[in-house]
Write an enzyme that holds these catalytic residues in place. Structure first.
Site, mmCIF file in Angstrom:
data_model
loop_
_atom_site.group_PDB
_atom_site.id
_atom_site.type_symbol
_atom_site.label_atom_id
_atom_site.label_comp_id
_atom_site.label_asym_id
_atom_site.label_seq_id
_atom_site.Cartn_x
_atom_site.Cartn_y
_atom_site.Cartn_z
ATOM 1 N N SER A 221 0.845 -1.191 0.000
ATOM 2 C CA SER A 221 0.000 0.000 0.000
ATOM 3 C C SER A 221 0.882 1.244 0.000
ATOM 4 C CB SER A 221 -0.935 -0.006 1.214
ATOM 5 O OG SER A 221 -0.204 -0.123 2.420
ATOM 6 N N GLY A 226 -1.717 4.822 -4.371
ATOM 7 C CA GLY A 226 -2.339 3.559 -4.763
ATOM 8 C C GLY A 226 -1.679 2.359 -4.131
ATOM 9 N N GLY A 252 -6.643 0.442 5.466
ATOM 10 C CA GLY A 252 -5.722 -0.681 5.355
ATOM 11 C C GLY A 252 -6.362 -1.990 5.781
ATOM 12 N N ASP A 253 -7.161 -1.945 6.845
ATOM 13 C CA ASP A 253 -7.852 -3.150 7.309
ATOM 14 C C ASP A 253 -8.865 -3.619 6.268
ATOM 15 O OD1 ASP A 253 -6.419 -2.801 9.661
ATOM 16 O OD2 ASP A 253 -8.028 -1.637 10.591
#
Length: 311
Positions: A221, A226, A252-253
């Site tokens: 990430s 992107g 992110g999760d």
């Protein structure tokens, strides 16, 4: 089945403020409270994607009961190892520029026998077709080698592990060669002891070093630039989606949840990348750590662009 493991869950309080004043009075608005912790957030996103999961980890005290009740209310199957103390409460404050300031409590102390009980619980619930998501920081009292030890132990039972950690937990954990990993670009550079790469090509060169006969998927990430998706199949780059940003908390999760679901459903790398980008972007359109609705994620899939860098 997907099993999510949260060593240090939290009640996440998210609030907005026009300007964060250090050493002065801050009047918060739009305060909301969610059951949180990285693995818990992954389970909530999987639910939004229409998939079941089993949430586990450590809980303590009255705050732990709040999280357990929240998961029960959502219909997320869960069973936690209970320890002494009280589950933490974290405060996440976003200013007008969507810059995030986090005030996180340490959480309850965990003994090694508690960790052993957790591993046995995971093994009892999971089977060789399962994916276990190990994400986030560990509790006070737990060594930074714990993810490495858990990955090795779970792999002995044929269970595949997706690792999302940073610092020493990441450095130690990938030595056990988990099935999939999701570092960000800074964590990648930190692991190899180099300056953070400025180009996509240099980032790919670092990321592909982590691919091997057992680590089959590396997702990197890169925030506003992107993400990269690396596997034997291909190397793909996806730019960030154009959205109305409300909060980056939980993005992110959300991507980890999409990775796990994509692997479980045996999606191609391109299909997995599309699902990851849309799910992560969807989380940025909501307040707090709540995932986007499935219809929002489906619409966002149409906005995902893919550049095939190799393969």
């Amino acid at each position: 089945m997907i099993v999510t493991v949260t060593f240090n869950p939290a009640i996440d309080k998210t609030a907005l403020v026009d300007t964060l004043v250090v050493g002065g009075l801050n009047r918060l608005r739009d305060v909301r409270q969610d059951a949180g912790g990285k693995g818990v957030n992954v389970s909530k996103t999987l639910l939004a994607l229409g998939s079941n999961s089993f949430a586990t980890g450590f809980l303590a005290g009255s705050s732990g009961r709040v999280i357990e009740d929240s998961l029960d209310h959502l219909g997320i199957e869960n069973e936690f190892v209970w320890v002494e103390g009280n589950t933490r409460t974290n405060l996440k404050v976003l200013n007008a520029k969507m810059e995030l300031t986090e005030l996180n409590e340490p959480g309850p102390y965990v003994e090694m026998e508690d960790v052993q009980a957790l591993v046995e619980l995971i093994k009892k619930k999971a089977d060789p077709s399962s994916y276990v998501v190990l994400s986030g920081n560990v509790s006070p009292g737990v060594e930074n080698t714990i993810y490495k030890e858990m990955i090795a132990s779970l792999k002995e039972s044929g269970i595949r592990v997706l690792l999302d950690a940073d610092g020493e937990l990441f450095k130690e954990g990938i030595q056990a060669k988990p099935y999939a990993i999701k570092p960000n670009r800074f964590e990648l550079a930190q692991y190899f002891g180099v300056r953070e790469p400025e180009s996509l090509e240099d980032t790919v060169l670092l990321g592909e070093k982590l691919l091997n006969d057992q680590t089959r998927l590396v997702v990197i990430s890169m925030g506003g630039e992107g993400a990269l998706f690396l596997s034997e199949e291909a190397f793909l780059y996806c730019p960030v989606l154009p959205i109305d940003l409300k909060s980056s908390v939980g993005a992110g999760d959300a991507m980890v949840a999409a990775m796990a679901l994509g692997l479980e459903n045996k999606l191609s790398l391109e299909e997995l990348a599309i699902l990851c980008m849309a799910t992560s972007a969807g989380a940025c359109t909501t307040e707090g750590t709540q995932p986007a609705r499935l219809e929002v994620i489906e619409d966002l899939k149409d906005l995902v662009q893919i550049e095939r860098m190799r393969g």
